[in-house]
Motif scaffolding. Sequence first.
Motif, PDB file in Angstrom:
ATOM      1  N   SER A  49     -29.885  15.842  78.876  1.00 59.21           N
ATOM      2  CA  SER A  49     -29.930  17.300  78.826  1.00 59.21           C
ATOM      3  C   SER A  49     -29.382  17.766  77.486  1.00 59.21           C
ATOM      4  O   SER A  49     -28.366  17.252  77.012  1.00 59.21           O
ATOM      5  CB  SER A  49     -29.075  17.843  79.982  1.00 59.21           C
ATOM      6  OG  SER A  49     -28.751  19.185  79.751  1.00 59.21           O
TER       7      SER A  49
ATOM      8  N   GLU B 125     -34.079  19.565  79.682  1.00 56.30           N
ATOM      9  CA  GLU B 125     -33.686  18.436  80.540  1.00 56.30           C
ATOM     10  C   GLU B 125     -34.920  17.573  80.737  1.00 56.30           C
ATOM     11  O   GLU B 125     -35.987  18.080  81.105  1.00 56.30           O
ATOM     12  CB  GLU B 125     -33.195  18.946  81.897  1.00 56.30           C
ATOM     13  CG  GLU B 125     -31.934  19.781  81.840  1.00 56.30           C
ATOM     14  CD  GLU B 125     -31.567  20.305  83.222  1.00 56.30           C
ATOM     15  OE1 GLU B 125     -32.224  21.246  83.690  1.00 56.30           O
ATOM     16  OE2 GLU B 125     -30.663  19.734  83.843  1.00 56.30           O
TER      17      GLU B 125
ATOM     18  N   THR C 275     -33.373  21.368  86.231  1.00 54.72           N
ATOM     19  CA  THR C 275     -32.537  21.599  87.405  1.00 54.72           C
ATOM     20  C   THR C 275     -33.015  22.812  88.195  1.00 54.72           C
ATOM     21  O   THR C 275     -33.021  22.796  89.433  1.00 54.72           O
ATOM     22  CB  THR C 275     -31.073  21.829  86.960  1.00 54.72           C
ATOM     23  OG1 THR C 275     -30.637  20.667  86.258  1.00 54.72           O
ATOM     24  CG2 THR C 275     -30.155  22.082  88.152  1.00 54.72           C
TER      25      THR C 275
ATOM     26  N   PRO D  62     -26.659  16.923  87.427  1.00 50.97           N
ATOM     27  CA  PRO D  62     -27.142  17.943  88.361  1.00 50.97           C
ATOM     28  C   PRO D  62     -28.260  17.469  89.300  1.00 50.97           C
ATOM     29  O   PRO D  62     -28.945  18.295  89.885  1.00 50.97           O
ATOM     30  CB  PRO D  62     -27.664  19.021  87.407  1.00 50.97           C
ATOM     31  CG  PRO D  62     -28.142  18.239  86.228  1.00 50.97           C
ATOM     32  CD  PRO D  62     -27.294  17.022  86.118  1.00 50.97           C
TER      33      PRO D  62
ATOM     34  N   ARG E 258     -30.779  19.732  91.583  1.00 54.62           N
ATOM     35  CA  ARG E 258     -32.214  19.786  91.245  1.00 54.62           C
ATOM     36  C   ARG E 258     -33.062  19.491  92.478  1.00 54.62           C
ATOM     37  O   ARG E 258     -34.032  20.184  92.765  1.00 54.62           O
ATOM     38  CB  ARG E 258     -32.521  18.773  90.144  1.00 54.62           C
ATOM     39  CG  ARG E 258     -33.967  18.821  89.686  1.00 54.62           C
ATOM     40  CD  ARG E 258     -34.231  17.869  88.538  1.00 54.62           C
ATOM     41  NE  ARG E 258     -34.082  16.481  88.910  1.00 54.62           N
ATOM     42  CZ  ARG E 258     -33.193  15.650  88.398  1.00 54.62           C
ATOM     43  NH1 ARG E 258     -32.360  16.046  87.463  1.00 54.62           N
ATOM     44  NH2 ARG E 258     -33.111  14.396  88.812  1.00 54.62           N
TER      45      ARG E 258
END
Length: 211
Positions: A131, A145, A155, A191, A195
């Motif tokens: 990211s 990302e 995400t 994350p 996500r």
Amino acid sequence: MPEERDINVNLRTNLIEINPDKQEATFQNLDKPEEKTVTEFSMLHVTPPMATPETLSKNKDITNETGFVNVKRDTLQHVRYPNIFAIGDCSSSPNSKTAAAAAAQSEIIYENMRSVMQGKPLTYAYDGYASCPLVTGYDKCILAEFDYDLNPLETFPFSQDREMYSMYFLKKNVMPPIYWHLMMNGYWNGPATFRKVMHFEFNDKKQKIHT
Ligand SMILES: Cc1cc2nc3c(=O)[nH]c(=O)nc-3n(C[C@H](O)[C@H](O)[C@H](O)COP(=O)(O)OP(=O)(O)OC[C@H]3O[C@@H](n4cnc5c(N)ncnc54)[C@H](O)[C@@H]3O)c2cc1C
């Protein structure tokens, strides 16, 4: 975008001289070393040559020819020594080197190390998640990302391919506490869970091992 902001990007070059009085930088072409270009600048942003620490790069048994710890890209386990794993910037895994990548790798390595210690097969695989919050102004940011193949691994359930204030807010106000309080204390694996929830994805992609 560089053109819009009058930014001159010099790729495949080596900065060899700066003349601060004249505000001039001299670059050498990496592909044609005899070719040198002198560029005027008002602000100079230079990316230095990057390498792994000497302690690693001189240990040829565990590193590849470029000095990175030679691991399988999925399991992050060493190609020859099953009790060695590599995380973060020193790893040979061909992902973009970011703290966000290291966070995502941490869970894979934790689970795979546990499997090695218990004599079980490895089941967790890293997808190359990285990211880059690209701050493009005083109140805007693009949160890029992506995975090993540069496919978006966003995400949020909307396209993040543009400058947004929300991403700037996230970068400025949310990421620092995540980094200092969660990641530095071992509570942040990236994350991926958010996500999956936000994209209604409930299959576990970590189970696919290709190497
Ligand atoms: C300007 C800049 C901006 C960045 N912005 C972002 C961002 O916005 N988001 C993001 O996700 N990532 C960002 N990154 C990348 C991120 O900082 C790195 O990917 C991350 O720090 C890698 O963590 P690491 O633990 O693998 O390596 P490092 O953070 O480099 O840690 C390695 C540590 O090992 C120590 N060390 C070295 N040799 C030895 C030795 N022989 N014995 C003991 N210790 C040793 C070093 O001193 C260092 O503390 C940025 C990087 C830079 C340079």
